[in-house]
Motif scaffolding. Structure first.
Motif, mmCIF file in Angstrom:
data_model
loop_
_atom_site.group_PDB
_atom_site.id
_atom_site.type_symbol
_atom_site.label_atom_id
_atom_site.label_comp_id
_atom_site.label_asym_id
_atom_site.label_seq_id
_atom_site.Cartn_x
_atom_site.Cartn_y
_atom_site.Cartn_z
ATOM 1 N N UNK A 175 0.738 -1.176 -0.097
ATOM 2 C CA UNK A 175 -0.140 -0.191 0.009
ATOM 3 C C UNK A 175 0.973 1.152 0.014
ATOM 4 N N UNK A 176 1.896 1.348 0.771
ATOM 5 C CA UNK A 176 2.660 2.574 0.899
ATOM 6 C C UNK A 176 3.542 2.539 -0.262
ATOM 7 N N UNK A 177 4.123 1.552 -0.776
ATOM 8 C CA UNK A 177 4.776 1.651 -2.158
ATOM 9 C C UNK A 177 4.063 2.390 -3.362
ATOM 10 N N UNK A 178 2.754 1.788 -3.356
ATOM 11 C CA UNK A 178 1.814 2.470 -4.279
ATOM 12 C C UNK A 178 1.397 3.986 -4.094
ATOM 13 N N UNK A 179 1.136 4.126 -2.824
ATOM 14 C CA UNK A 179 0.643 5.348 -2.376
ATOM 15 C C UNK A 179 1.775 6.602 -2.537
ATOM 16 N N UNK A 180 2.847 6.149 -2.164
ATOM 17 C CA UNK A 180 4.024 7.110 -2.089
ATOM 18 C C UNK A 180 4.961 7.122 -3.294
ATOM 19 N N UNK A 181 4.508 6.196 -4.198
ATOM 20 C CA UNK A 181 5.410 6.093 -5.355
ATOM 21 C C UNK A 181 7.095 5.706 -5.008
ATOM 22 N N UNK A 182 7.084 4.845 -4.124
ATOM 23 C CA UNK A 182 8.538 4.316 -3.672
ATOM 24 C C UNK A 182 9.174 3.717 -4.445
ATOM 25 N N UNK A 183 10.287 3.967 -4.728
ATOM 26 C CA UNK A 183 11.460 3.054 -5.896
ATOM 27 C C UNK A 183 12.021 1.955 -5.060
#
Length: 280
Positions: A69-77
């Motif tokens: 969820x956080x990877x998607x919401x924050x556009x994490x690399x």
């Protein structure tokens, strides 16, 4: 028909005149009474709230789902780093608070490898399940979205360490994570001890120059981040003010006063703005 028969029987449940105040608070006030006891529906509501608080303490954090969820919401690399405290399970976590304050050996080695480049960061964000995984599961993405947006719009650039998720952790475990990741400051997002009206409360703890063994007087706290409490946008605003002042003064905790709720005097003193973080 006699006068006694014409009189209506008194109601079984006696209303409390303070009941209208419940529209402004989650506190249990104005509950009314039935004889000398609570009305049945209020008793059942209390039992439900107690069960929800117990569930919040024992419910495990779904780390993989939260990371996605956080990877998607924050556009994490980079996918958040998943580590674990020295407490191997929930029973040990509750019985040995000291175990929840330190990483296990495998997690310590994992963070050391992540920091091999030697790069220093302005801030390390550490998500910890604490005493309410529910609070972390529900509020992490909304708050971090607001925080990242605030950091991106700030005048000064912020270098963020890899996001870290900790299982079976307490507040102080963030000091070890921040130190291993070479961060100037650490933010610990943790599920607070659930109350009977707030099983989903997220706490924020910021510490400048984290290291193992620091006391609580070195931390600044923002509490009750949840839909029915402090909104994510306001929490992010307050935290950014604290972070900015901490970076300028190289300190945190009792020496750094949070006055974000004070009124701002703009133009009343020749165009200057009141400093609402630090006492003169």
């Amino acid at each position: 028909m006699s006068d006694n028969e014409s009189k209506k029987a008194p109601p079984i449940v006696i209303a409390n005149p303070w009941e209208r105040l419940r529209a402004f608070t989650d506190a249990r006030i104005g509950l009314g009474r039935a004889g000398i006891s609570l009305p049945t529906h209020q008793l059942l509501a209390f039992q439900l709230a107690h069960a929800q608080a117990q569930d919040a303490v024992h419910c495990p954090l779904e780390c993989d789902a939260l990371a996605d969820e956080l990877t998607t919401a924050l556009s994490l690399y980079q996918t958040p780093i998943h580590v674990h405290s020295h407490a191997v399970d929930r029973a040990m976590y509750l019985q040995r608070p000291d175990y929840g304050r330190r990483l296990d050996d495998a997690s310590r080695e994992q963070l050391q490898q992540a920091a091999q480049s030697g790069q220093r960061f302005d801030l390390a964000v550490v998500i910890v399940d604490g005493l309410s995984a529910l609070a972390v599961q529900q509020n992490s993405a909304p708050f971090l979205t607001a925080l990242y947006r605030a950091l991106e719009s700030d005048q000064r650039e912020w270098q963020l360490a890899p996001l870290t998720i900790v299982e079976q952790g307490r507040v102080a475990i963030g000091d070890e994570v921040g130190a291993l990741l070479n961060a100037d400051a650490v933010l610990v997002m943790i599920g607070e001890r659930p109350g009977l009206s707030s099983p989903d409360s997220l706490g924020l703890y910021m510490t400048w120059e984290p290291e193992v063994g620091l006391k609580d007087d070195r931390r600044n706290c923002i509490s009750n981040v949840r839909p029915a409490g402090l909104k994510p946008e306001e929490a992010a605003r307050r935290l950014l003010l604290l972070l900015t002042e901490a970076r300028q003064r190289k300190l945190s905790g009792v020496q750094l006063k949070d006055r974000s709720e004070d009124s701002v005097l703009d133009g009343a003193t020749g165009g200057t703005t009141q400093n609402f973080l630090v006492a003169d």
